[in-house]
Design a protein around this motif. Structure first.
Motif, PDB file in Angstrom:
ATOM      1  N   ILE A   1       0.849  -1.202   0.000  1.00 51.96           N
ATOM      2  CA  ILE A   1       0.000   0.000   0.000  1.00 51.96           C
ATOM      3  C   ILE A   1       0.883   1.251   0.000  1.00 51.96           C
ATOM      4  CG2 ILE A   1      -1.512   1.366   1.530  1.00 51.96           C
ATOM      5  CD1 ILE A   1      -3.036  -1.266   2.113  1.00 51.96           C
ATOM      6  N   LEU A   2       1.961   1.221   0.798  1.00 49.44           N
ATOM      7  CA  LEU A   2       2.838   2.397   0.871  1.00 49.44           C
ATOM      8  C   LEU A   2       3.504   2.705  -0.462  1.00 49.44           C
ATOM      9  CD1 LEU A   2       4.432   1.819   4.382  1.00 49.44           C
ATOM     10  CD2 LEU A   2       3.138   3.845   3.682  1.00 49.44           C
ATOM     11  N   CYS A   3       3.835   1.655  -1.218  1.00 47.41           N
ATOM     12  CA  CYS A   3       4.501   1.922  -2.506  1.00 47.41           C
ATOM     13  C   CYS A   3       3.501   2.009  -3.662  1.00 47.41           C
ATOM     14  CB  CYS A   3       5.606   0.909  -2.770  1.00 47.41           C
ATOM     15  SG  CYS A   3       5.029  -0.714  -3.186  1.00 47.41           S
ATOM     16  N   GLY A   4       2.206   1.922  -3.375  1.00 38.72           N
ATOM     17  CA  GLY A   4       1.192   2.123  -4.407  1.00 38.72           C
ATOM     18  C   GLY A   4       0.823   0.877  -5.170  1.00 38.72           C
ATOM     19  N   GLU A   5       1.446  -0.257  -4.786  1.00 42.44           N
ATOM     20  CA  GLU A   5       1.177  -1.513  -5.498  1.00 42.44           C
ATOM     21  C   GLU A   5      -0.249  -2.009  -5.235  1.00 42.44           C
ATOM     22  OE1 GLU A   5       3.288  -5.821  -5.456  1.00 42.44           O
ATOM     23  OE2 GLU A   5       4.601  -4.097  -5.109  1.00 42.44           O
ATOM     24  N   ILE A   6      -0.714  -1.788  -4.002  1.00 41.63           N
ATOM     25  CA  ILE A   6      -2.103  -2.089  -3.641  1.00 41.63           C
ATOM     26  C   ILE A   6      -2.777  -0.750  -3.361  1.00 41.63           C
ATOM     27  CG2 ILE A   6      -3.609  -3.080  -1.850  1.00 41.63           C
ATOM     28  CD1 ILE A   6      -1.604  -5.341  -1.542  1.00 41.63           C
TER      29      ILE A   6
ATOM     30  N   GLU B   1       5.325  12.857   6.398  1.00 43.50           N
ATOM     31  CA  GLU B   1       6.645  12.287   6.136  1.00 43.50           C
ATOM     32  C   GLU B   1       6.828  10.917   6.796  1.00 43.50           C
ATOM     33  OE1 GLU B   1      11.249  13.634   7.121  1.00 43.50           O
ATOM     34  OE2 GLU B   1       9.590  15.012   7.532  1.00 43.50           O
ATOM     35  N   HIS B   2       6.163  10.711   7.931  1.00 44.20           N
ATOM     36  CA  HIS B   2       6.426   9.515   8.742  1.00 44.20           C
ATOM     37  C   HIS B   2       5.278   8.510   8.783  1.00 44.20           C
ATOM     38  CE1 HIS B   2      10.036  11.435  10.187  1.00 44.20           C
ATOM     39  NE2 HIS B   2       9.331  12.494  10.530  1.00 44.20           N
ATOM     40  N   ALA B   3       4.065   8.934   8.432  1.00 40.94           N
ATOM     41  CA  ALA B   3       2.903   8.071   8.663  1.00 40.94           C
ATOM     42  C   ALA B   3       1.830   8.292   7.611  1.00 40.94           C
ATOM     43  CB  ALA B   3       2.312   8.372  10.050  1.00 40.94           C
ATOM     44  N   VAL B   4       0.995   7.256   7.433  1.00 39.61           N
ATOM     45  CA  VAL B   4      -0.211   7.405   6.610  1.00 39.61           C
ATOM     46  C   VAL B   4      -1.363   6.742   7.352  1.00 39.61           C
ATOM     47  CG1 VAL B   4       1.149   7.338   4.474  1.00 39.61           C
ATOM     48  CG2 VAL B   4      -0.009   5.271   5.255  1.00 39.61           C
ATOM     49  N   ALA B   5      -2.590   7.127   6.980  1.00 34.11           N
ATOM     50  CA  ALA B   5      -3.787   6.499   7.538  1.00 34.11           C
ATOM     51  C   ALA B   5      -4.767   6.242   6.405  1.00 34.11           C
ATOM     52  CB  ALA B   5      -4.415   7.393   8.596  1.00 34.11           C
ATOM     53  N   PHE B   6      -5.461   5.112   6.507  1.00 37.25           N
ATOM     54  CA  PHE B   6      -6.441   4.736   5.481  1.00 37.25           C
ATOM     55  C   PHE B   6      -7.471   3.821   6.124  1.00 37.25           C
ATOM     56  CE2 PHE B   6      -2.599   2.156   5.338  1.00 37.25           C
ATOM     57  CZ  PHE B   6      -3.078   0.858   5.443  1.00 37.25           C
ATOM     58  N   ALA B   7      -8.596   3.645   5.449  1.00 42.22           N
ATOM     59  CA  ALA B   7      -9.675   2.808   5.982  1.00 42.22           C
ATOM     60  C   ALA B   7      -9.305   1.332   5.923  1.00 42.22           C
ATOM     61  CB  ALA B   7     -10.956   3.062   5.194  1.00 42.22           C
TER      62      ALA B   7
ATOM     63  N   ILE C   1      -0.342   3.810  10.093  1.00 45.31           N
ATOM     64  CA  ILE C   1       0.889   3.017   9.963  1.00 45.31           C
ATOM     65  C   ILE C   1       2.085   3.936   9.710  1.00 45.31           C
ATOM     66  CG2 ILE C   1      -0.516   1.161   8.928  1.00 45.31           C
ATOM     67  CD1 ILE C   1       1.049   1.586   6.308  1.00 45.31           C
ATOM     68  N   PRO C   2       3.267   3.513  10.185  1.00 42.90           N
ATOM     69  CA  PRO C   2       4.475   4.273   9.864  1.00 42.90           C
ATOM     70  C   PRO C   2       4.954   3.947   8.450  1.00 42.90           C
ATOM     71  CG  PRO C   2       5.047   2.357  11.186  1.00 42.90           C
ATOM     72  CD  PRO C   2       3.550   2.337  11.025  1.00 42.90           C
ATOM     73  N   ARG C   3       5.603   4.888   7.814  1.00 39.37           N
ATOM     74  CA  ARG C   3       6.231   4.576   6.519  1.00 39.37           C
ATOM     75  C   ARG C   3       7.395   3.606   6.726  1.00 39.37           C
ATOM     76  NH1 ARG C   3       4.310   7.715   2.335  1.00 39.37           N
ATOM     77  NH2 ARG C   3       3.348   9.690   2.909  1.00 39.37           N
ATOM     78  N   GLU C   4       8.041   3.726   7.875  1.00 39.73           N
ATOM     79  CA  GLU C   4       9.139   2.819   8.208  1.00 39.73           C
ATOM     80  C   GLU C   4       8.560   1.429   8.495  1.00 39.73           C
ATOM     81  OE1 GLU C   4      11.964   2.230  12.068  1.00 39.73           O
ATOM     82  OE2 GLU C   4      11.472   4.281  11.510  1.00 39.73           O
TER      83      GLU C   4
ATOM     84  N   ASP D   1      12.771   4.649  18.685  1.00 43.50           N
ATOM     85  CA  ASP D   1      11.468   4.752  18.011  1.00 43.50           C
ATOM     86  C   ASP D   1      10.442   5.545  18.829  1.00 43.50           C
ATOM     87  OD1 ASP D   1      12.169   3.131  15.736  1.00 43.50           O
ATOM     88  OD2 ASP D   1      12.017   1.369  17.028  1.00 43.50           O
ATOM     89  N   CYS D   2      10.843   6.035  20.003  1.00 41.26           N
ATOM     90  CA  CYS D   2       9.874   6.715  20.881  1.00 41.26           C
ATOM     91  C   CYS D   2       9.193   7.893  20.185  1.00 41.26           C
ATOM     92  CB  CYS D   2      10.547   7.185  22.167  1.00 41.26           C
ATOM     93  SG  CYS D   2      10.817   5.832  23.321  1.00 41.26           S
ATOM     94  N   ALA D   3       9.947   8.700  19.474  1.00 42.17           N
ATOM     95  CA  ALA D   3       9.341   9.860  18.810  1.00 42.17           C
ATOM     96  C   ALA D   3       8.350   9.397  17.744  1.00 42.17           C
ATOM     97  CB  ALA D   3      10.428  10.740  18.187  1.00 42.17           C
ATOM     98  N   LEU D   4       8.707   8.356  16.998  1.00 38.40           N
ATOM     99  CA  LEU D   4       7.800   7.830  15.975  1.00 38.40           C
ATOM    100  C   LEU D   4       6.518   7.296  16.614  1.00 38.40           C
ATOM    101  CD1 LEU D   4       7.164   6.948  13.047  1.00 38.40           C
ATOM    102  CD2 LEU D   4       8.333   4.793  13.556  1.00 38.40           C
TER     103      LEU D   4
END
Ligand code: 5GP
Length: 114
Positions: free
Chosen positions: A9-14, A23-29, A42-45, A57-60
């Motif tokens: 999902i992050l790379c657009g394949e799904i 920069e660090h996170a995305v959200a979706f249904a 979810i984090p991008r990492e 990872d505390c800040a993330l």
């Protein structure tokens, strides 16, 4: 990065419509919603799970929780309340090995969870 569904999902394949991204996170249904509002943050990492998080990872982690609050507010859940959950490992019910927080709302939640 692409070895889980969320990596794809992050790379657009799904395909997924992001309701939030930075920069660090995305959200979706969630594709299989368990409440009238069911979002995934979810984090991008590609951190597999909360159990894999280290001190660095505390800040993330704090950022991801803040994103949960932001997307819940944007979904109109602020007044009624909502639940934020992360499942960890097999006994925790985790099915995708990429850290994610479920943001659930729009109905009264049960406790304890199953
Ligand atoms: P877990 O069971 O690991 O805590 O949560 C994984 C979640 O990912 C599940 O609620 C499941 O419905 C969701 N999910 C699985 N595959 C997809 C997908 O391709 N797209 C979206 N949007 N959600 C998915």
């Amino acid at each position: 990065m692409t070895d889980t569904i969320f990596g794809k999902i992050l790379c657009g394949e799904i395909p997924a419509d992001f309701v939030y991204e930075d920069e660090h996170a995305v959200a979706f249904a969630d594709i299989d919603p368990k409440a009238p509002v069911h979002l995934l943050v979810i984090p991008r990492e590609p951190l597999p799970s909360l159990k894999d998080a280290v001190q660095e990872d505390c800040a993330l982690l704090g950022h991801l929780l803040h994103v949960c609050k932001v997307v819940a507010e944007e979904a109109g859940l602020d007044e009624g309340g909502y639940r934020v959950v992360t499942n960890i490992g097999e006994d925790g019910g985790q099915s995708v090995a990429h850290l994610h927080f479920h943001v659930l709302g729009g109905r009264t939640m049960q406790w304890p969870p199953g």
